[in-house]
Structure formats: structure tokens, C-alpha cells
Design an enzyme around this catalytic site. Structure first.
Site, PDB file in Angstrom:
ATOM      1  N   THR A   1     -11.515   2.118 -14.001  1.00  0.00           N
ATOM      2  CA  THR A   1     -10.617   3.189 -14.447  1.00  0.00           C
ATOM      3  C   THR A   1      -9.536   3.439 -13.398  1.00  0.00           C
ATOM      4  O   THR A   1      -9.828   3.526 -12.201  1.00  0.00           O
ATOM      5  CB  THR A   1     -11.425   4.482 -14.691  1.00  0.00           C
ATOM      6  OG1 THR A   1     -12.430   4.185 -15.651  1.00  0.00           O
ATOM      7  CG2 THR A   1     -10.541   5.602 -15.200  1.00  0.00           C
TER       8      THR A   1
ATOM      9  N   SER B   1       0.852  -1.199   0.000  1.00  0.00           N
ATOM     10  CA  SER B   1       0.000   0.000   0.000  1.00  0.00           C
ATOM     11  C   SER B   1       0.885   1.244   0.000  1.00  0.00           C
ATOM     12  O   SER B   1       1.820   1.337   0.808  1.00  0.00           O
ATOM     13  CB  SER B   1      -0.851   0.049   1.273  1.00  0.00           C
ATOM     14  OG  SER B   1      -2.139  -0.420   1.045  1.00  0.00           O
TER      15      SER B   1
ATOM     16  N   CYS C   1      -6.081  -0.609  12.804  1.00  0.00           N
ATOM     17  CA  CYS C   1      -7.407  -1.125  12.451  1.00  0.00           C
ATOM     18  C   CYS C   1      -8.165  -1.575  13.706  1.00  0.00           C
ATOM     19  O   CYS C   1      -9.358  -1.748  13.668  1.00  0.00           O
ATOM     20  CB  CYS C   1      -7.266  -2.300  11.483  1.00  0.00           C
ATOM     21  SG  CYS C   1      -5.889  -2.145  10.362  1.00  0.00           S
TER      22      CYS C   1
END
Ligand SMILES: Cc1ncc(COP(=O)(O)O)c(C=O)c1O
Length: 382
Positions: free
Chosen positions: A236, A198, A324
């Protein structure tokens, strides 16, 4: 007083070079990379340049890089493709200290009848290689291992793990999200088949990441709906995000050695300073085999969430576990897997340094934190 951000394993601030380049793309590059006109070609050119930069940082070829919305999507893609590729049910080998973005898809496979072996880790958070060998001998469909742990920074012996997986002919997926930009990640040296990352963990933007598939291995896409990414991920492209990711990777590639040295010095000063002032603290993880930027420590008798809030009020941002999990009171599964008790896990804090931190900030934290620990202990009657 400016705030002191010591939560770089949760996310990192953008580098100015990343912001500048992204602003240029957002402002001046309106095309869709799939379009065949000049605007489309300009966007496509930027996406491909970024792909080459990401590939260079991980030691892969650009063809092997598929852009995703982040490591969560990349991890889900690998485990979901696995389930679709195996007729009926199969066997997955992973570890007991994974990020939830591998843990939860693994739980979902198990709920569908898969066998999931979660290999244990030792008190330092390192994988038991004998147990790994036994797991591989059962010829599972996949081995999935977290390269560097987000909570403790513990690095697994990836070269050895990859060699063993290869010797048994078992495909290997590595979640390198925390390792990338903070430790050498080179697929030429560590022959993994799939790698997730990431951008926002290495001073790039949020919401963009990649799945690297060695040899362009055919993986059933998770996101269907278009020819993008050579039909490996529909939709996209997030052009500005991809370009920002590319710049972040280029900077990390150039600066890795100096980054590791300066972050390591800050982290070590922080630990030594805390140890002098709070003698009974305990390092959660491995100093020798850990990310240079990460310090996870237990302050026996003090509640981590109380410390986190007290530090926040003093202008210091840290984490009491994985980002998280914040807000949840369940003890860290990573610390429990390392043999810590729930009480010990609750007394632990993660401090992770990164871009923007300096020695003066660390000294300031050393002034604040020990006193806060003493107060938290008094409040808890310790
Ligand atoms: C090791 C690891 N894997 C995966 C992720 C998920 O990344 P993202 O939320 O950007 O998809 C994180 C982020 O916390 C992480 O630390």
C-alpha cells in the site's frame, strides 16, 4: 542561541508547504489508492498528482516513476533486477566512490560470482572517462554511476557518461539522490535508463523516494505482494509521503535557479572565510564541478571527529564523512578513492548548507570553527 544545521546532505528539514500538505492528507484523506470507492479515488488522485510533479522535476513522464521507500530501495531494485535478469553471472561497471546503497548490492553480486569493475576517480573525485570507455567496451550488463557524491558534492560529467553508455548499448543507472533539487537533473538531456532519488534530501519527508525507469523499462520488482505501482512495487502506497515528495519536487522545480544562487553564495562565503583564517586547509572535491551547497574540507593536523563534537557543543551540526558512516572510525572510501590518506580523510569535515541557513549563521561558524581547529591541532600536537 539557535542551532546551526550544516548537514543538509545527510537530510534536510521539511519545507512548511510540505508539512501543511502532508498534515492535510494524514487528517483528511483516509482512503487506500487501490480502492474503487470515493475515498480510494481521492487518495489515488493525490498520488498521481505527486507522480506528475516528480516526473516534471526529472524530465520524465509520470508512467516512468515508481515510488519506493527511498533511494536505497531504488538502488537495490536495479541491482537485484540485474542479477535476476542475467542468466548465470555477468559484469557490472560502477565507480569506487558510490554510496553504500550501490556499493553493498554490488559487493553482493560479486560474492555470487559477478565481475564488478569499480572505476577510479581522480584527485578531484571525477571519473576517468578513458577508463569508462574501456569498461563499456567490455559490454557489461549495467553501468551504475553516482550523479553527485554525497560526501564531496562532486558532480560527474553525466551527459557525456550517458552518451558513451548509449553508444555502447549499455544500460545506465544513475543515483541522483544528492543532485536532485540542488543541480539540474533532466533525463531529456542525460539519457539514463534508471534513476534513483529520496525525498528527504530535498526538503521532503524521510522514507519515500522513487525509481525512474526510462520508457517504463521492465524491471523485476524487489518488493512483491500486490498490484500497486503497476506491479512494479508491491505494498500500500505511503500516500502522505508521496504527496510530500511531490510538493518538495514542485518547489525545487520552481526555485532551482534561485536556490543554487543563494546556497552557492553561502558555501563560497564559508570557504573564503575559512581560507582566510586557516590558510592550509584543503578542499576535497571540485569547486567547479560540485554541488553548490557542499564543502568538504581537510584541516591538516586536526581530527574531524573531535571537530564535529566541538562544533556540536557550540550548536553547529556538521558531518565528518557520510551520514551513514557516522560513529564508525573507518576513513571515508570516497576520500581514499580520491587518493587521500587515511590521516587526511580523518582530518576532513563535510559542511552542507540548505534551506534555513543564512549569512549570519555562516559568520557565526566562521567565528567558531577556526578556533576549534587551532585547539584540535594543539590537542593532537600538530
Ligand atoms: C547518494 C545517495 N544515495 C542513496 C542514499 C540513500 O537514501 P535513503 O537513505 O533515503 O534511502 C543517500 C542518502 O544518504 C545518498 O546520499
Amino acid at each position: 542561541m539557535d542551532r546551526i544545521y550544516l548537514d543538509h546532505n545527510a537530510t534536510t528539514p521539511l519545507r512548511p508547504e510540505v508539512v501543511e500538505t502532508m498534515l492535510h492528507v494524514l487528517r483528511d484523506v483516509p482512503g487506500n489508492p487501490s480502492s474503487t470507492h470515493a475515498e480510494g479515488a481521492a487518495a489515488r488522485g493525490l498520488v498521481e498528482r505527486a507522480r506528475a510533479r516528480v516526473a516534471e522535476l526529472v524530465g520524465a513522464s509520470p508512467d516512468e516513476v515508481v515510488f519506493t521507500a527511498g533511494a536505497t530501495e531504488a538502488n537495490n531494485t536495479v541491482l537485484a533486477a540485474l542479477a535476476r535478469g542475467v542468466a548465470g553471472t555477468g559484469h557490472l561497471v560502477t565507480t569506487a566512490a558510490e554510496h553504500p546503497s550501490v556499493q553493498e548490492p554490488a559487493d553482493a553480486l560479486e560474492a555470487r560470482g559477478w565481475r564488478v569493475t569499480r572505476l577510479g576517480v581522480d584527485a578531484d573525485g571525477r571519473l576517468d572517462l578513458d577508463a569508462l570507455e574501456a569498461g563499456l567496451a567490455e559490454a557489461p550488463a549495467l553501468l551504475s554511476v553516482l550523479w553527485a557524491n554525497n560526501e564531496t558534492g562532486v558532480l560527474q560529467p553525466m551527459t557525456e557518461i550517458a552518451e558513451r553508455a548509449r553508444a555502447h548499448g549499455v544500460p545506465l543507472h544513475v543515483d541522483a539522490t544528492q543532485a536532485l533539487g540542488k543541480s539540474p537533473v533532466d533525463l531529456a538531456r542525460v539519457p539514463a535508463d534508471y534513476l534513483s532519488a529520496s525525498a528527504h534530501k530535498l526538503n521532503g519527508p524521510k522514507g519515500i523516494g522513487c525509481l525512474v525507469t526510462r520508457g517504463g523499462a521492465d524491471l523485476a520488482p524487489l518488493v512483491l505482494g500486490g498490484p500497486q505501482e503497476k506491479r512494479r512495487r508491491g505494498g500500500t502506497e505511503n500516500v502522505a509521503g508521496i504527496v510530500g515528495f511531490g510538493v518538495a519536487c514542485e518547489l525545487a522545480h520552481k526555485e532551482l535557479a534561485s536556490r543554487m544562487e543563494s546556497l552557492g553564495a553561502l558555501r563560497d562565503r564559508l570557504f573564503e572565510g575559512l581560507r582566510q583564517r586557516i590558510p592550509d586547509l584543503r578542499w576535497n572535491g571540485s569547486r567547479e564541478h560540485g554541488l553548490v551547497n557542499t564543502l568538504n574540507v581537510e584541516f591538516p593536523g586536526a581530527a574531524g571527529d573531535v571537530l564535529l563534537q566541538a562544533l556540536d557543543l557550540e550548536g553547529v551540526a556538521v558531518s565528518a564523512g557520510a551520514a551513514c558512516h557516522s560513529g564508525s572510525i573507518s576513513p571515508s572510501h570516497v576520500l581514499l578513492a580520491m587518493g587521500r590518506t587515511a590521516e587526511q580523510a580523518h582530518a576532513s569535515l563535510r559542511l552542507s548548507v540548505g534551506y534555513g541557513n543564512d549569512a549570519a549563521q555562516i559568520e557565526r561558524v566562521l567565528e567558531i570553527l577556526p578556533e576549534r581547529v587551532a585547539r584540535a591541532r594543539a590537542a593532537a600536537g600538530a
